[in-house]
Scaffold this active site. Structure first.
Site, PDB file in Angstrom:
ATOM      1  N   LYS A   1      13.165  -2.110 -23.335  1.00  0.00           N
ATOM      2  CA  LYS A   1      14.249  -1.205 -22.976  1.00  0.00           C
ATOM      3  C   LYS A   1      15.382  -1.332 -23.987  1.00  0.00           C
ATOM      4  O   LYS A   1      15.719  -2.421 -24.423  1.00  0.00           O
ATOM      5  CB  LYS A   1      14.765  -1.537 -21.569  1.00  0.00           C
ATOM      6  CG  LYS A   1      13.953  -0.925 -20.452  1.00  0.00           C
ATOM      7  CD  LYS A   1      14.674  -1.081 -19.123  1.00  0.00           C
ATOM      8  CE  LYS A   1      14.009  -0.253 -18.041  1.00  0.00           C
ATOM      9  NZ  LYS A   1      14.759  -0.286 -16.770  1.00  0.00           N
TER      10      LYS A   1
ATOM     11  N   GLU B   1      10.058   3.507  -0.545  1.00  0.00           N
ATOM     12  CA  GLU B   1      10.931   3.804   0.586  1.00  0.00           C
ATOM     13  C   GLU B   1      10.181   3.779   1.915  1.00  0.00           C
ATOM     14  O   GLU B   1      10.714   3.319   2.934  1.00  0.00           O
ATOM     15  CB  GLU B   1      11.584   5.177   0.388  1.00  0.00           C
ATOM     16  CG  GLU B   1      12.576   5.247  -0.758  1.00  0.00           C
ATOM     17  CD  GLU B   1      11.934   5.557  -2.099  1.00  0.00           C
ATOM     18  OE1 GLU B   1      12.669   5.693  -3.088  1.00  0.00           O
ATOM     19  OE2 GLU B   1      10.690   5.654  -2.148  1.00  0.00           O
TER      20      GLU B   1
ATOM     21  N   ARG C   1      12.107  10.691   1.239  1.00  0.00           N
ATOM     22  CA  ARG C   1      10.728  10.304   0.953  1.00  0.00           C
ATOM     23  C   ARG C   1      10.112   9.516   2.111  1.00  0.00           C
ATOM     24  O   ARG C   1       8.893   9.365   2.188  1.00  0.00           O
ATOM     25  CB  ARG C   1      10.691   9.454  -0.329  1.00  0.00           C
ATOM     26  CG  ARG C   1      11.061  10.212  -1.587  1.00  0.00           C
ATOM     27  CD  ARG C   1      11.476   9.287  -2.720  1.00  0.00           C
ATOM     28  NE  ARG C   1      10.427   8.373  -3.143  1.00  0.00           N
ATOM     29  CZ  ARG C   1       9.659   8.539  -4.221  1.00  0.00           C
ATOM     30  NH1 ARG C   1       9.799   9.613  -4.969  1.00  0.00           N
ATOM     31  NH2 ARG C   1       8.756   7.628  -4.546  1.00  0.00           N
TER      32      ARG C   1
END
Length: 617
Positions: free
Chosen positions: A276, A362, A390
């Site tokens: 990253k 979730e 979700r």
């Protein structure tokens, strides 16, 4: 370096690696230039640059769909597809979206703001191509974090069974998929990625079909022994060919692997390990703060906009819940890959056995908290409004039917600004209010947010949910006294006049701002506080006012106005005028929140003019 900046569209298809390296450098420069000035998703896009350039050099973008998961890593793709010059409008009102949007470019195949959808989309495209007789291979780019969600595995499960041609490029920039294996795994995986190995394996499988059973068994065990000490065994066992892990910043290796994948015509996953923030030393590494950033100074990495001295609702939530958790060992909590964004990071650090980050899961997060509630704990589910949707079935099936006292802390409720249509928190009222046993409340400022948290803590008879905005409340703390919540009770803050402004949550702040612009009118102000259940006292309060105006950061359909109209119908009262100043029935694009609200006609100035116009009729 050869100057490449300024080109509308880089022609990288079929180009040599020396040119591609220059393109990568130019793309990184442009990403850093724009994101440092405007903000955006930085580290993931910098890390994926070589992967995306490699894809565009091997696959013709006019023939092969590129399907990005979440797509916050897709800035290089945007720059390669005609948006280089306009990229400085990134996440600005009427500017370039921070995510893939098919309405923005034909090269953005699918909308992508939520995680873990891309493999499923890719399988769907592969099915369509099979039915249409098309030979092109869809290409999916997915981050390692997305593999914490069940949807990805549902798609992989079918793909391994059906064997549709599909290339999955796994951008592994954080998870330690191969770390326990070390140097041996790297050496073997590099071997497995080479065309010689892939060709050899296919030939062996062909020959083995005609060999005696014993030889076939031994040869298969030999290959399985190699796979057992590589990260690819999981995918191979699902029926998906695996290459990697590769160095995701080695363009030659990436291009070679992609060329092979293009020709195999089977489901194949390329595992590329990236860093990253690659190319910007300050941001290199798994630092959450460099994932999404505001404007910053390139030389130092420090923010160029000073942080507000006022606590955000998220910070108030984190501090209050931490205090409550210190006092009450029964308080537990969960978040779904957003410990920093939801403020739960402090609680995870302090009480790692009671607070969890379950990753992009979730559904699992909600159901696991339902079980904790059944066992006598007080679980707080800390999830953004846009991501909580979700887990709708889990809220209904696993929480509400048994009336388990799970507490839903809904962050980023309302218009969220630069993240745009996939992230607006405008649906939670509409999808939670119809659920039996659900209690809904909303604070109007930081002080009442503290009371909302303590109310949720002590609410034991059913699930409850409270919502709060991104950044800050519209209402300054201290304008009205903050009182504890009592189930179903509203609060009439100002009673004089024939006009009543009804606010819910952050909508109360917009109502108050609008009221202050209408000082020549006598206007009453009511904080609804609870949307479910509504206060029975409204039966006496509402008929006192000729004109009712509703303010809430939610969609107009299924919103607060709808709930009040149902209530008015039940009590048989028809006011002279009823108007809801909620969000219109459309998906709301990205941009500065104030500009977005102006474009929708729900800013205080526009609303004040509307009230004046109504009163002159």
């Amino acid at each position: 370096m050869e100057a490449l900046i300024g080109m509308q569209d880089f022609n990288v298809y079929g180009q040599e690696s020396a040119y591609l390296e220059k393109v990568c450098a130019s793309l990184r420069d442009r990403i850093l230039e724009v994101v440092s000035a405007k903000g955006g998703h930085l580290s993931s896009s910098l890390g994926a640059t070589e992967l995306i350039v490699g894809l565009h050099s091997v696959f013709n973008k006019d023939k092969h769909p590129f399907i990005f998961d979440t797509s916050h890593q897709a800035y290089a793709h945007k720059l390669l597809t005609g948006r280089f010059e306009v990229f400085d409008t990134l996440r600005q009102f009427n500017g370039v979206s921070g995510f893939c949007r098919p309405s923005e470019s034909i090269y953005d195949y699918f909308i992508a703001g939520h995680s873990s959808t891309a493999i499923s989309v890719g399988v769907g495209v592969a099915k369509a191509y099979a039915l249409l007789g098309k030979s092109e291979v869809p290409v999916v780019v997915v981050g390692d974090g997305s593999l914490s969600a069940g949807l990805a595995y549902e798609a992989l499960n079918e793909l391994g069974d059906r064997k549709y041609p599909l290339v999955i490029l796994l951008n592994d920039n954080e998870m330690s998929i191969s770390q326990p294996i070390g140097a041996i795994s790297n050496a073997l995986s590099q071997l497995m990625a080479r065309p010689l190995y892939q060709s050899f394996r296919d030939k062996v499988k062909s020959v083995l079909k005609s060999m005696p059973e014993g030889v076939n068994y031994l040869a298969n065990r030999l290959e399985e022994s190699f796979k057992l000490i590589t990260p690819g065994i999981f995918f191979e066992e699902l029926g998906i060919s695996y290459m990697g892990p590769l160095d995701g910043h080695d363009l030659e290796a990436i291009v070679q692997a992609l060329k092979l994948a293009k020709e195999t015509k089977v489901p194949l996953l390329i595992h590329a390990q990236t860093t990253k923030g690659k190319g910007y030393k300050i941001a290199e590494g798994p630092y959450e703060k460099w994932h999404g950033v505001g404007p910053f100074d390139l030389a130092t990495g420090l923010p160029t906009k000073p942080k507000s001295s006022k606590l955000s609702p998220t910070e108030v939530y984190a501090q209050t819940l931490l205090t409550c958790a210190t006092e009450d060992a029964k308080i537990v909590g969960v978040t779904a890959a957003m410990p920093g964004g939801t403020g739960l990071g402090k609680l995870i650090d302090t009480y790692p056995t009671r607070f969890w980050d379950v990753g992009i899961a979730e559904q699992h997060g909600v159901t696991s908290m339902a079980a904790l509630a059944k066992e006598g704990f007080k679980p707080f589910v800390s999830i953004y409004s846009t991501f909580l949707q979700r887990a709708f079935d889990q809220i209904v099936h696993d929480v509400a039917i048994m009336s388990l006292p799970v507490k839903f802390a809904i962050d980023r409720a309302g218009i969220v600004g630069e993240d745009g249509e996939t992230h607006q928190g405008l649906l939670d009222i509409a999808y939670l209010r119809p659920i039996p046993n659900m209690v809904l409340l909303a604070p109007r400022d930081n002080a009442t947010l503290v009371h909302a948290i303590t109310y949720a803590r002590d609410h034991h008879s059913s699930p409850c949910a409270f919502r709060y905005p991104r950044g800050g409340f519209l209402l300054e703390e201290g304008i009205f006294e903050a009182k504890p919540y009592v189930l179903g009770q509203c609060e009439l803050l100002k009673s004089e006049g024939e006009i009543l402004f009804i606010g819910y949550g952050n909508g109360l702040g917009r109502a108050y701002q609008t009221l202050k612009r209408l000082e020549n009118l006598e206007i009453a102000l009511l904080d609804l506080r609870f949307l479910k259940p509504l206060d029975p006292a409204l039966k006496e309060i509402l008929p006192h006012y000729a004109r009712l105006y509703v303010f809430s950061d939610s969609y107009i359909y299924g919103g607060v106005g709808s709930a009040l109209l149902e209530f008015l119908a039940q009590i048989g009262h028809s006011p002279q005028s009823f108007k809801s100043f909620e969000v219109p029935d459309r998906f709301i694009l990205h941009g500065n929140t104030a500009l977005v609200e102006q474009s929708l006609g729900i800013d205080p100035d526009t609303l004040a003019r509307q009230v004046l116009k109504d009163c002159k009729v």
